[in-house]
Scaffold this active site. Sequence first.
Site, PDB file in Angstrom:
ATOM      1  N   ARG A  28       0.840  -1.198   0.000  1.00 36.42           N
ATOM      2  CA  ARG A  28       0.000   0.000   0.000  1.00 36.42           C
ATOM      3  C   ARG A  28       0.883   1.258   0.000  1.00 36.42           C
ATOM      4  O   ARG A  28       2.091   1.179   0.208  1.00 36.42           O
ATOM      5  CB  ARG A  28      -0.914   0.008   1.237  1.00 36.42           C
ATOM      6  CG  ARG A  28      -2.016  -1.037   1.169  1.00 36.42           C
ATOM      7  CD  ARG A  28      -2.783  -1.144   2.480  1.00 36.42           C
ATOM      8  NE  ARG A  28      -1.968  -1.670   3.554  1.00 36.42           N
ATOM      9  CZ  ARG A  28      -2.370  -1.794   4.814  1.00 36.42           C
ATOM     10  NH1 ARG A  28      -3.571  -1.403   5.161  1.00 36.42           N
ATOM     11  NH2 ARG A  28      -1.567  -2.292   5.724  1.00 36.42           N
ATOM     12  N   LYS A  40       2.153   2.073   7.162  1.00 36.57           N
ATOM     13  CA  LYS A  40       2.634   1.294   8.305  1.00 36.57           C
ATOM     14  C   LYS A  40       3.442   2.149   9.273  1.00 36.57           C
ATOM     15  O   LYS A  40       3.965   3.211   8.900  1.00 36.57           O
ATOM     16  CB  LYS A  40       3.523   0.158   7.794  1.00 36.57           C
ATOM     17  CG  LYS A  40       2.721  -1.020   7.282  1.00 36.57           C
ATOM     18  CD  LYS A  40       1.912  -1.615   8.398  1.00 36.57           C
ATOM     19  CE  LYS A  40       1.313  -2.944   8.016  1.00 36.57           C
ATOM     20  NZ  LYS A  40       0.361  -3.412   9.028  1.00 36.57           N
ATOM     21  N   GLU A  75      -5.077   4.647  13.959  1.00 33.05           N
ATOM     22  CA  GLU A  75      -5.956   3.695  14.652  1.00 33.05           C
ATOM     23  C   GLU A  75      -6.649   4.272  15.871  1.00 33.05           C
ATOM     24  O   GLU A  75      -7.568   3.643  16.396  1.00 33.05           O
ATOM     25  CB  GLU A  75      -5.185   2.419  15.028  1.00 33.05           C
ATOM     26  CG  GLU A  75      -4.162   2.559  16.147  1.00 33.05           C
ATOM     27  CD  GLU A  75      -2.789   3.039  15.660  1.00 33.05           C
ATOM     28  OE1 GLU A  75      -2.674   3.386  14.477  1.00 33.05           O
ATOM     29  OE2 GLU A  75      -1.852   3.069  16.477  1.00 33.05           O
ATOM     30  N   TYR A  91      -0.499   4.606  10.587  1.00 33.06           N
ATOM     31  CA  TYR A  91      -0.775   3.620  11.643  1.00 33.06           C
ATOM     32  C   TYR A  91       0.462   3.505  12.514  1.00 33.06           C
ATOM     33  O   TYR A  91       1.587   3.460  11.996  1.00 33.06           O
ATOM     34  CB  TYR A  91      -1.053   2.233  11.031  1.00 33.06           C
ATOM     35  CG  TYR A  91      -2.396   2.101  10.355  1.00 33.06           C
ATOM     36  CD1 TYR A  91      -3.577   2.253  11.061  1.00 33.06           C
ATOM     37  CD2 TYR A  91      -2.477   1.776   9.008  1.00 33.06           C
ATOM     38  CE1 TYR A  91      -4.819   2.107  10.440  1.00 33.06           C
ATOM     39  CE2 TYR A  91      -3.704   1.630   8.376  1.00 33.06           C
ATOM     40  CZ  TYR A  91      -4.870   1.787   9.093  1.00 33.06           C
ATOM     41  OH  TYR A  91      -6.080   1.647   8.477  1.00 33.06           O
ATOM     42  N   HIS A 101       0.187   1.757  16.218  1.00 34.55           N
ATOM     43  CA  HIS A 101       0.028   0.585  17.103  1.00 34.55           C
ATOM     44  C   HIS A 101       1.153   0.532  18.139  1.00 34.55           C
ATOM     45  O   HIS A 101       1.912  -0.434  18.208  1.00 34.55           O
ATOM     46  CB  HIS A 101      -0.024  -0.706  16.275  1.00 34.55           C
ATOM     47  CG  HIS A 101      -1.216  -0.770  15.367  1.00 34.55           C
ATOM     48  ND1 HIS A 101      -2.502  -0.962  15.838  1.00 34.55           N
ATOM     49  CD2 HIS A 101      -1.319  -0.642  14.032  1.00 34.55           C
ATOM     50  CE1 HIS A 101      -3.352  -0.951  14.823  1.00 34.55           C
ATOM     51  NE2 HIS A 101      -2.664  -0.751  13.719  1.00 34.55           N
ATOM     52  N   ASP A 112      -5.175 -10.955  14.096  1.00 40.52           N
ATOM     53  CA  ASP A 112      -4.296  -9.851  14.521  1.00 40.52           C
ATOM     54  C   ASP A 112      -4.490  -9.507  15.991  1.00 40.52           C
ATOM     55  O   ASP A 112      -3.689  -8.781  16.567  1.00 40.52           O
ATOM     56  CB  ASP A 112      -4.485  -8.621  13.624  1.00 40.52           C
ATOM     57  CG  ASP A 112      -5.887  -8.057  13.683  1.00 40.52           C
ATOM     58  OD1 ASP A 112      -6.823  -8.807  14.045  1.00 40.52           O
ATOM     59  OD2 ASP A 112      -6.065  -6.875  13.371  1.00 40.52           O
TER      60      ASP A 112
HETATM   61  N1  LIG Z   1      -6.608 -10.091   9.626  1.00 40.09           N
HETATM   62  C1  LIG Z   1      -6.733  -8.878   9.133  1.00 40.09           C
HETATM   63  O1  LIG Z   1      -6.115  -8.522   8.132  1.00 40.09           O
HETATM   64  C2  LIG Z   1      -7.682  -7.902   9.765  1.00 40.09           C
HETATM   65  C3  LIG Z   1      -8.070  -6.729   9.110  1.00 40.09           C
HETATM   66  C4  LIG Z   1      -9.008  -5.884   9.719  1.00 40.09           C
HETATM   67  C5  LIG Z   1      -9.526  -6.214  10.984  1.00 40.09           C
HETATM   68  N2  LIG Z   1      -9.109  -7.359  11.600  1.00 40.09           N
HETATM   69  C6  LIG Z   1      -9.635  -7.800  12.909  1.00 40.09           C
HETATM   70  O2  LIG Z   1     -10.956  -8.294  12.765  1.00 40.09           O
HETATM   71  C7  LIG Z   1     -11.585  -8.282  14.044  1.00 40.09           C
HETATM   72  C8  LIG Z   1     -12.980  -7.677  13.932  1.00 40.09           C
HETATM   73  O3  LIG Z   1     -12.850  -6.291  13.634  1.00 40.09           O
HETATM   74  P1  LIG Z   1     -14.139  -5.346  13.445  1.00 40.09           P
HETATM   75  O4  LIG Z   1     -13.639  -4.071  12.868  1.00 40.09           O
HETATM   76  O5  LIG Z   1     -15.228  -6.083  12.753  1.00 40.09           O
HETATM   77  O6  LIG Z   1     -14.557  -5.111  14.971  1.00 40.09           O
HETATM   78  P2  LIG Z   1     -15.996  -4.595  15.481  1.00 40.09           P
HETATM   79  O7  LIG Z   1     -15.773  -4.032  16.830  1.00 40.09           O
HETATM   80  O8  LIG Z   1     -16.663  -3.777  14.439  1.00 40.09           O
HETATM   81  O9  LIG Z   1     -16.866  -5.948  15.629  1.00 40.09           O
HETATM   82  C9  LIG Z   1     -16.573  -6.954  16.553  1.00 40.09           C
HETATM   83  C10 LIG Z   1     -17.871  -7.643  16.932  1.00 40.09           C
HETATM   84  O10 LIG Z   1     -17.536  -8.812  17.712  1.00 40.09           O
HETATM   85  C11 LIG Z   1     -18.602  -8.974  18.639  1.00 40.09           C
HETATM   86  N3  LIG Z   1     -18.147  -9.907  19.686  1.00 40.09           N
HETATM   87  C12 LIG Z   1     -17.303  -9.681  20.710  1.00 40.09           C
HETATM   88  N4  LIG Z   1     -17.145 -10.819  21.413  1.00 40.09           N
HETATM   89  C13 LIG Z   1     -17.896 -11.784  20.826  1.00 40.09           C
HETATM   90  C14 LIG Z   1     -18.146 -13.162  21.067  1.00 40.09           C
HETATM   91  N5  LIG Z   1     -17.577 -13.793  22.099  1.00 40.09           N
HETATM   92  N6  LIG Z   1     -18.966 -13.837  20.228  1.00 40.09           N
HETATM   93  C15 LIG Z   1     -19.545 -13.204  19.180  1.00 40.09           C
HETATM   94  N7  LIG Z   1     -19.363 -11.891  18.906  1.00 40.09           N
HETATM   95  C16 LIG Z   1     -18.546 -11.197  19.710  1.00 40.09           C
HETATM   96  C17 LIG Z   1     -18.900  -7.569  19.105  1.00 40.09           C
HETATM   97  O11 LIG Z   1     -20.178  -7.464  19.706  1.00 40.09           O
HETATM   98  C18 LIG Z   1     -18.818  -6.783  17.766  1.00 40.09           C
HETATM   99  O12 LIG Z   1     -20.072  -6.668  17.144  1.00 40.09           O
HETATM  100  C19 LIG Z   1     -10.631  -7.495  14.946  1.00 40.09           C
HETATM  101  O13 LIG Z   1      -9.868  -8.411  15.700  1.00 40.09           O
HETATM  102  C20 LIG Z   1      -9.754  -6.750  13.972  1.00 40.09           C
HETATM  103  O14 LIG Z   1      -8.492  -6.414  14.543  1.00 40.09           O
HETATM  104  C21 LIG Z   1      -8.199  -8.187  11.010  1.00 40.09           C
END
Ligand SMILES: NC(=O)c1ccc[n+]([C@@H]2O[C@H](COP(=O)([O-])OP(=O)(O)OC[C@H]3O[C@@H](n4cnc5c(N)ncnc54)[C@H](O)[C@@H]3O)[C@@H](O)[C@H]2O)c1
Length: 372
Positions: free
Chosen positions: A15, A75, A118, A94, A96, A270
Amino acid sequence: MHIGCPKEIKPQEFRVGITPIAAQEAVAHGHSVTIETGAGTGAGFSDQDYIAAGATIADTAAEIFASAEMIVKVKEPQSAERKMLREGQILFTYLHLAADRAQTEDLLDSGATCIAYETVTDDRGGLPLLAPMSEVAGRLAPQVGAWTLQKANGGRGVLMGGVPGVGPAKVVVIGGGVVGTQAAKVAAGMGADVTVLDRSLPRLRYLDDVFGGQFKTSYASAGNTMELSQQADLIIGAVLIPGAAAPKLISRAQLAELKPGAALVDVAIDQGGCFETSRATTHEDPIYDVDGIMHYCVANMPGAVARTSTIALGNATMPFMIALANKGWRKACEEDDHLLRGLNVHAGKLTYAAVGKALEIDVLSPVLALKV
Ligand SMILES: NC(=O)c1ccc[n+]([C@@H]2O[C@H](COP(=O)([O-])OP(=O)(O)OC[C@H]3O[C@@H](n4cnc5c(N)ncnc54)[C@H](O)[C@@H]3O)[C@@H](O)[C@H]2O)c1
């Protein structure tokens, strides 16, 4: 203001911090923009695209760091970049910092003013500069999940949408936030039979009201989560508990209860991952098998679609970048509390409480930092 954008040097990062469109907007506001040669290549932007937008091209990152009043990146700055930051310079990217003491200390030493994407907030309590990457990862999750389900990849050999006479794949999305909603929409669009689980009733109500015809919702009790997972071909982990490691929702022992060849896509990797058997993988080697269940656990999923991700991030960062350039960081932060929340480091002081707590470093309130 003179704005500079170096080429990202973190491995596998394609990116770029400023798109040609954002450069053009900054130039239209009377600012000058310099991009390091080749910085946009990974996202499909040539030097010529930037020149056409009114930017200039520099041969080295060193020239950019030496001349720019504000550095815009994607980054966190790597060690070599941190050495080039200086007092009075603005860094917008970002960061972190909570898990990165070495970077925090270098940024404090630099004297620069560092605003982290973030931690910038919005009126609805969201994180507007994180949301675009969650949207990308969410929409990508069913795509990689569908690929993981293919026989050659160790999957069950089930097609997401089925065909006439053969039912679709069953997809369970755990967590119905930004990632989960986008994942469910795309999986449903592929013709799969989708259920979203969440622990928040207001969130389930919202999803049911808006998407009731497209996918089902279920309360994420441990019992429901397991019962639905046992029937699933593809399970997408998308939970987040802010500031905490992801809860482990499927244990190793429970893998034996899933369908052989089922695919787990752990987007929450992550934050440590929400399946006990998840470990971070890379785009080069994204999937692995545990007890006949295929795991996809790439920690930087948006990197797979660097062009879409760059444009999505650029759309979100551009208004803040323009405000910082137009007003200077002090006035921009004074007038916008959400941007002020992005302030993590200023003039050798840490200004973000959660980072200070995590690293046990004294914090200056951001409001007081405005006066330093
Ligand atoms: N791997 C990647 O490249 C990447 C990229 C972007 C985001 N992410 C990760 O994805 C994850 C989700 O991000 P988001 O932006 O959707 O967050 P978000 O806060 O919008 O949504 C998270 C949801 O999880 C729910 N939740 C919490 N505990 C729960 C449980 N035990 N059972 C069911 N639901 C539960 C919450 O109520 C909420 O609605 C985060 O860990 C974020 O860091 C990873």
